[in-house]
Design a protein around this motif. Structure first.
Motif, PDB file in Angstrom:
ATOM      1  N   CYS A 177      -5.854   2.054  -8.545  1.00  0.00           N
ATOM      2  CA  CYS A 177      -5.429   3.412  -7.512  1.00  0.00           C
ATOM      3  C   CYS A 177      -4.134   3.461  -7.222  1.00  0.00           C
ATOM      4  O   CYS A 177      -3.397   4.354  -7.238  1.00  0.00           O
ATOM      5  CB  CYS A 177      -6.424   3.324  -6.456  1.00  0.00           C
ATOM      6  SG  CYS A 177      -8.279   3.674  -6.989  1.00  0.00           S
ATOM      7  N   ASP A 178      -3.616   2.191  -6.921  1.00  0.00           N
ATOM      8  CA  ASP A 178      -2.134   2.028  -6.362  1.00  0.00           C
ATOM      9  C   ASP A 178      -1.311   2.399  -7.622  1.00  0.00           C
ATOM     10  O   ASP A 178      -0.166   3.065  -7.090  1.00  0.00           O
ATOM     11  CB  ASP A 178      -1.920   0.382  -6.129  1.00  0.00           C
ATOM     12  CG  ASP A 178      -2.662  -0.031  -4.962  1.00  0.00           C
ATOM     13  OD1 ASP A 178      -3.374   0.774  -4.287  1.00  0.00           O
ATOM     14  OD2 ASP A 178      -2.651  -1.108  -4.823  1.00  0.00           O
ATOM     15  N   THR A 179      -1.544   2.131  -8.784  1.00  0.00           N
ATOM     16  CA  THR A 179      -0.505   2.337  -9.668  1.00  0.00           C
ATOM     17  C   THR A 179      -0.407   4.218  -9.828  1.00  0.00           C
ATOM     18  O   THR A 179       0.724   4.691  -9.774  1.00  0.00           O
ATOM     19  CB  THR A 179      -0.962   2.216 -10.925  1.00  0.00           C
ATOM     20  OG1 THR A 179      -0.833   0.691 -11.316  1.00  0.00           O
ATOM     21  CG2 THR A 179       0.137   2.443 -12.103  1.00  0.00           C
ATOM     22  N   VAL A 180      -1.460   4.767  -9.824  1.00  0.00           N
ATOM     23  CA  VAL A 180      -1.592   6.287  -9.825  1.00  0.00           C
ATOM     24  C   VAL A 180      -0.785   6.737  -8.483  1.00  0.00           C
ATOM     25  O   VAL A 180      -0.073   7.719  -8.543  1.00  0.00           O
ATOM     26  CB  VAL A 180      -2.823   6.811 -10.152  1.00  0.00           C
ATOM     27  CG1 VAL A 180      -3.167   8.360  -9.754  1.00  0.00           C
ATOM     28  CG2 VAL A 180      -3.494   6.434 -11.423  1.00  0.00           C
ATOM     29  N   GLY A 181      -1.266   6.069  -7.526  1.00  0.00           N
ATOM     30  CA  GLY A 181      -0.890   6.540  -6.040  1.00  0.00           C
ATOM     31  C   GLY A 181       0.827   6.428  -6.266  1.00  0.00           C
ATOM     32  O   GLY A 181       1.503   7.629  -5.765  1.00  0.00           O
ATOM     33  N   VAL A 182       1.401   5.456  -6.663  1.00  0.00           N
ATOM     34  CA  VAL A 182       2.672   5.266  -6.553  1.00  0.00           C
ATOM     35  C   VAL A 182       3.392   6.306  -7.656  1.00  0.00           C
ATOM     36  O   VAL A 182       4.337   6.737  -7.373  1.00  0.00           O
ATOM     37  CB  VAL A 182       3.220   3.651  -6.755  1.00  0.00           C
ATOM     38  CG1 VAL A 182       4.654   3.684  -7.452  1.00  0.00           C
ATOM     39  CG2 VAL A 182       2.825   2.870  -5.937  1.00  0.00           C
ATOM     40  N   THR A 183       2.854   6.450  -8.725  1.00  0.00           N
ATOM     41  CA  THR A 183       3.263   7.374  -9.709  1.00  0.00           C
ATOM     42  C   THR A 183       3.358   8.905  -9.060  1.00  0.00           C
ATOM     43  O   THR A 183       4.275   9.526  -9.314  1.00  0.00           O
ATOM     44  CB  THR A 183       2.377   7.395 -10.941  1.00  0.00           C
ATOM     45  OG1 THR A 183       2.348   6.274 -11.582  1.00  0.00           O
ATOM     46  CG2 THR A 183       2.797   8.501 -12.001  1.00  0.00           C
TER      47      THR A 183
END
Length: 271
Positions: A177-183
């Motif tokens: 989820c963090d990777t998508v949030g940062v993206t």
């Protein structure tokens, strides 16, 4: 489609039977689907241990499955019978899905998965396991493999591929989820919960919700299917009736986005 691991879950290498030259992984697949079938049909007597041993209990569970389907009751699982066992997975990933646009395709694809009852199993004392989890997580499974983002990306991938689009132009392949949030922050596609609460028209069906733990830490995700007042309707994986981020199923849930820190990732660039 980019996420095609599910295809491996639809196949066994050889016919499996009691006292045969069995493949342990194939037997575990068979036992997994017997248990998944039992969850939807608890009176059929197909629940059995998942240990890779094709013993008398597994044989009887297979016979009961064959009896339910009114086919030859020999306790033997060939590819044809395994295809019947694993048909919910094939239907989820391969049944035709229609929609007037990508948002409708995403919602309808998620609904198609939902009606085929994706559910995790506990195998060798590890949660987050089984054919559904492996299909969403590209073969990964086990207690540490939370699969909510794997589910989201499988849905968007499947829907986008209908239009000949690659979901990885929107976000990287990830289980985080963090990777998508940062993206989303980098591409200016993430609407923070404070803005969404005051301007709900920003939230669209087919978008991705991300629940905040802290400002740049998100711990659960799913697909928005509708917005009604203070409520978003969702389809999400690895959840349960309490809305856990580490549940056991794909579910249709209602969430009050005005009482929770829910950010929203727009799929608009794929449209």
């Amino acid at each position: 489609m980019q996420k095609t691991f599910y295809q491996k879950e639809l196949i066994i290498k050889n016919t499996q039977q009691r006292n045969g030259a069995n493949n342990k992984k194939d037997v575990e697949k068979i036992q997994s689907w017997l248990n998944l079938f039992a969850m939807q049909n608890p009176n059929t007597g197909t629940a059995t241990g998942i240990d890779g041993d094709f013993g008398p209990a597994t044989e009887k569970a297979v016979i009961n499955f064959q009896k339910f389907h009114n086919i030859s009751q020999n306790g033997i699982v060939d590819q044809k019978l395994f295809s019947t066992l694993s048909s919910p997975l094939k239907k989820a990933f391969e049944s035709p899905v229609s929609g007037n646009n990508l948002r409708e395709l995403i919602v309808n694809t998620a609904q198609n998965h939902l009606k085929n009852h994706p559910y995790e199993l506990v195998i060798h004392n590890q949660s987050n396991t089984g054919p559904w989890v492996r299909s969403y997580m590209d073969g990964h499974e086990g207690t540490d493999w939370f699969w909510c983002m794997g589910f989201v990306q499988a849905i968007i991938d499947q829907a986008a591929s209908i239009q000949g689009k690659n979901f990885k132009t929107l976000m990287p392949l990830t289980y985080s989820c963090d990777t998508v949030g940062v993206t989303g922050l980098q591409k200016k596609l993430l609407t923070r919960y404070q803005t969404a609460r005051t301007n709900p028209s920003i939230i669209k069906p087919g978008d991705i919700f991300l629940i905040q733990k802290t400002t740049n830490d998100w711990f659960h995700t799913g697909i928005v299917t509708a917005v009604n007042g203070d409520i978003i309707e969702t389809i999400e994986g690895n959840t349960n009736a309490d809305g856990s981020h580490n549940g056991n199923a794909v579910m249709n849930r209602m969430r009050n986005y005005k009482q929770s820190k829910i950010d929203f990732f727009s799929i608009a660039p794929l449209l």
